[in-house]
Design a protein around this motif. Sequence first.
Motif, short mmCIF file in Angstrom:
data_model
loop_
_atom_site.label_atom_id
_atom_site.label_comp_id
_atom_site.label_asym_id
_atom_site.label_seq_id
_atom_site.Cartn_x
_atom_site.Cartn_y
_atom_site.Cartn_z
N GLU A 11 0.83 -1.20 0.00
CA GLU A 11 0.00 0.00 0.00
C GLU A 11 0.87 1.26 0.00
OE1 GLU A 11 -4.03 -0.80 2.27
OE2 GLU A 11 -2.28 -1.53 3.38
N MET A 12 0.56 2.11 -0.94
CA MET A 12 1.29 3.37 -1.10
C MET A 12 0.26 4.50 -1.14
SD MET A 12 4.36 2.07 -1.86
CE MET A 12 5.30 3.34 -2.71
N LEU A 13 0.76 5.71 -1.15
CA LEU A 13 -0.13 6.85 -1.33
C LEU A 13 0.64 7.97 -1.99
CD1 LEU A 13 0.48 9.21 1.18
CD2 LEU A 13 -0.10 7.12 2.45
N TYR A 14 -0.10 8.85 -2.67
CA TYR A 14 0.52 10.04 -3.25
C TYR A 14 0.45 11.11 -2.15
CZ TYR A 14 1.79 13.39 -6.97
OH TYR A 14 2.43 14.32 -7.75
N GLY A 15 1.58 11.58 -1.69
CA GLY A 15 1.64 12.43 -0.49
C GLY A 15 0.80 13.70 -0.58
N PRO A 16 -0.11 13.89 0.41
CA PRO A 16 -0.82 15.17 0.52
C PRO A 16 -0.03 16.17 1.35
CG PRO A 16 -1.80 13.57 2.04
CD PRO A 16 -0.63 12.87 1.37
N THR A 17 1.00 15.70 2.07
CA THR A 17 1.86 16.49 2.94
C THR A 17 2.93 15.53 3.46
OG1 THR A 17 1.94 17.82 4.96
CG2 THR A 17 0.26 16.11 4.90
N ASN A 18 3.97 16.01 4.17
CA ASN A 18 5.10 15.12 4.46
C ASN A 18 5.54 15.06 5.92
OD1 ASN A 18 5.22 15.52 1.49
ND2 ASN A 18 7.07 14.30 1.66
N ILE B 144 10.23 21.65 -2.13
CA ILE B 144 9.14 22.11 -2.98
C ILE B 144 8.79 20.90 -3.84
CG2 ILE B 144 8.43 23.68 -4.82
CD1 ILE B 144 10.35 25.77 -3.72
N GLN B 145 7.61 20.36 -3.61
CA GLN B 145 7.28 19.10 -4.27
C GLN B 145 5.78 19.04 -4.55
OE1 GLN B 145 7.73 16.73 -6.21
NE2 GLN B 145 9.00 15.23 -5.12
N TRP B 146 5.41 18.27 -5.55
CA TRP B 146 4.00 18.09 -5.90
C TRP B 146 3.28 17.30 -4.82
CZ3 TRP B 146 2.07 21.03 -9.59
CH2 TRP B 146 2.99 21.64 -10.45
N LYS B 147 2.06 17.70 -4.58
CA LYS B 147 1.19 17.03 -3.61
C LYS B 147 -0.07 16.60 -4.35
CE LYS B 147 3.74 18.38 -0.06
NZ LYS B 147 4.95 18.65 -0.85
N PHE B 148 -0.76 15.63 -3.76
CA PHE B 148 -2.06 15.26 -4.31
C PHE B 148 -3.08 15.20 -3.19
CE2 PHE B 148 -5.52 13.03 -6.18
CZ PHE B 148 -5.47 13.35 -7.53
N ARG B 149 -4.16 15.94 -3.37
CA ARG B 149 -5.31 15.83 -2.46
C ARG B 149 -6.54 15.67 -3.33
NH1 ARG B 149 -3.70 20.47 2.14
NH2 ARG B 149 -1.73 19.47 2.65
N ASP B 150 -7.25 14.59 -3.10
CA ASP B 150 -8.39 14.31 -3.96
C ASP B 150 -9.57 15.16 -3.51
OD1 ASP B 150 -9.86 13.26 -5.95
OD2 ASP B 150 -9.59 11.15 -5.37
N MET C 5 -6.02 27.19 -8.39
CA MET C 5 -6.35 27.64 -7.02
C MET C 5 -6.70 26.46 -6.11
SD MET C 5 -6.49 30.89 -6.41
CE MET C 5 -7.12 32.41 -7.01
N ARG C 6 -7.57 25.62 -6.59
CA ARG C 6 -7.88 24.41 -5.83
C ARG C 6 -7.68 23.24 -6.76
NH1 ARG C 6 -9.66 22.90 -1.19
NH2 ARG C 6 -9.92 25.06 -0.59
N GLY C 7 -6.44 22.82 -6.86
CA GLY C 7 -6.11 21.70 -7.72
C GLY C 7 -6.22 20.40 -6.94
N ARG C 8 -6.09 19.31 -7.62
CA ARG C 8 -5.90 18.03 -6.91
C ARG C 8 -4.39 17.78 -6.83
NH1 ARG C 8 -9.40 13.25 -8.80
NH2 ARG C 8 -8.72 13.88 -10.89
N GLU C 9 -3.71 17.93 -7.96
CA GLU C 9 -2.24 17.91 -7.91
C GLU C 9 -1.78 19.36 -7.85
OE1 GLU C 9 1.19 15.51 -10.30
OE2 GLU C 9 0.07 16.98 -11.44
N PHE C 10 -0.98 19.70 -6.85
CA PHE C 10 -0.53 21.09 -6.73
C PHE C 10 0.87 21.12 -6.13
CE2 PHE C 10 -1.11 21.56 -2.14
CZ PHE C 10 -1.99 20.51 -1.85
N LEU C 11 1.55 22.23 -6.38
CA LEU C 11 2.94 22.35 -5.91
C LEU C 11 2.96 23.11 -4.58
CD1 LEU C 11 5.82 21.62 -6.75
CD2 LEU C 11 6.00 23.87 -7.86
N MET C 12 3.62 22.51 -3.61
CA MET C 12 3.69 23.13 -2.28
C MET C 12 5.15 23.23 -1.84
SD MET C 12 2.38 21.78 1.43
CE MET C 12 0.71 21.30 1.08
N LYS C 13 5.45 24.33 -1.17
CA LYS C 13 6.69 24.37 -0.39
C LYS C 13 6.30 23.95 1.00
CE LYS C 13 9.04 26.21 3.02
NZ LYS C 13 8.59 26.68 4.34
N ASP C 14 6.90 22.87 1.50
CA ASP C 14 6.59 22.47 2.87
C ASP C 14 7.87 22.28 3.65
OD1 ASP C 14 6.41 20.43 0.82
OD2 ASP C 14 5.90 18.95 2.33
N GLY C 15 7.88 22.97 4.81
CA GLY C 15 9.06 22.96 5.66
C GLY C 15 8.70 22.45 7.04
#
Length: 445
Positions: free
Chosen positions: A103-110, A135-141, A150-160
């Motif tokens: 089981e894997m997932l496409y990261g919504p955050t890290n 800075i990496q792509w995220k996926f939130r369905d 603005m409200r994508g499913r795949e979107f680019l986030m800087k997360d620190g």
Amino acid sequence: MRLSRYFLPVLKENPAEAQIVSHRYMLRAGMIKQQAAGIYSWLPLGFKVLKRIEQIVHEEQARAGHIPLLMPTLQPADLWRESGRYDDYGQEMLRIKDRQDREMLYGPTNEEMITDIFRAHVTSYKDLPLTLYHIQWKFRDEMRPRFGVMRGREFLMKDGYNFDLTKEDALHAYNRHLVSYLRTYERMGLQAIPMRADSGPIGGDDTHEFLVLAETGESEVFYDAAVTDIKLGQREIDYDDKAQCEAVMQEFTSLYARTDETHDPALFDKIPEARRRSARGIEVGQIFYFGTKYSDAMGATVVTPDGSRVPVHMGSHGIGVSRLLGAIIEASHDDKGIIWPEGVTPFHCGIVNLKQGDAETDGACEGIYKALKLIGLDPLYDDRDERAGAKFATMDLIGLPWRITVGPRGLKNGVVELTSRRTGVSEEMPAEAAVARIATIYEGI
Ligand code: P5A
């Protein structure tokens, strides 16, 4: 770049699916193409702005002493079982099985993955404080992806993510992020107001969202109008100076400013009536302090000076990198198109040749094009054999902040025209003077 050789698929008609101006202009200016609901290809012009925004984010993160790395988009489900969020996250998480049935997932955050990296490599308080980001792509369905990027499913986030020995240190990391985000947004020509918010699935009690006021924003906000007068500006910040970072945080967050999730009508009513505002805003970032929520659950501990082991204090901090394109356009446009702030413009200056094929006009345009490139700028030269009106319409739509227009009539008098996209004001001057002016404008940006 010569427009005749570029890939700029502009649309003449307004796309029916776009409900808000930023989405409409991004499609019309050939910046993005939808591939599935909430999933976009970034065409060259859009990609260029995305990269400029990333660059500003990287520069400001470096200034604050934060360290870049890169984590993958796909994550193993087991990490999320450790924190307990695998089941909590629900339908928004895109779950995938690989060929081994893992089981894997496409990261919504890290949060989980960075905590895993930390616990594998850091064991002592001596390695703290530490802030890592990517800075990496995220996926939130998302249930209702809309409004383009603005409200994508795949979107680019800087997360620190910050790791600190004590709560006090972690709150300094929180304040440091708040200050560095203010600078980041200001460099993009945006005023983003920190507002007390709700922490949702990330967790913790301390959290601020950064909101850009815009009628089309998805968040309802309530604030004291006086907050809009506070700017960071060019003041010197020492990001290691706890007192200074805290003072800036206080300055920006003491006045009432909240999203509807934390809105308190009784407190709001205490603001003098003339300064009370309710409006809409676009959330372009959020910072969190959540203490030991993940370090406890996942065993991220360090040895302290007295030899005991304690879980580290953490926070996470996000910027909606791809959403920022939409937010900037919502904040800066007119009925002809986008008006890019100089800090993020895809090309520094447009050159419009009014008589392509005329030797003198072509020669003057080439000269300006080469001169701008020589000083390290990136011009877009419209060298197509098109009507002047069509060339102006394209330049206005794609929103370059400055345009140099070159035609035989002006050249006869030894001048070209320099036009500001924002004010529409044109000035005639010799070509060299126009180049020099553009150089001055971009000095220090
Ligand atoms: C902070 C970093 C987090 O995920 N974890 C890591 C924390 N925060 S957040 O507020 O949920 O997201 C950070 C920013 O990402 C943008 N964003 C989006 N952009 C486009 N489309 C979406 N569906 C989307 N969801 C979140 C927002 O700007 C948000 O502030």
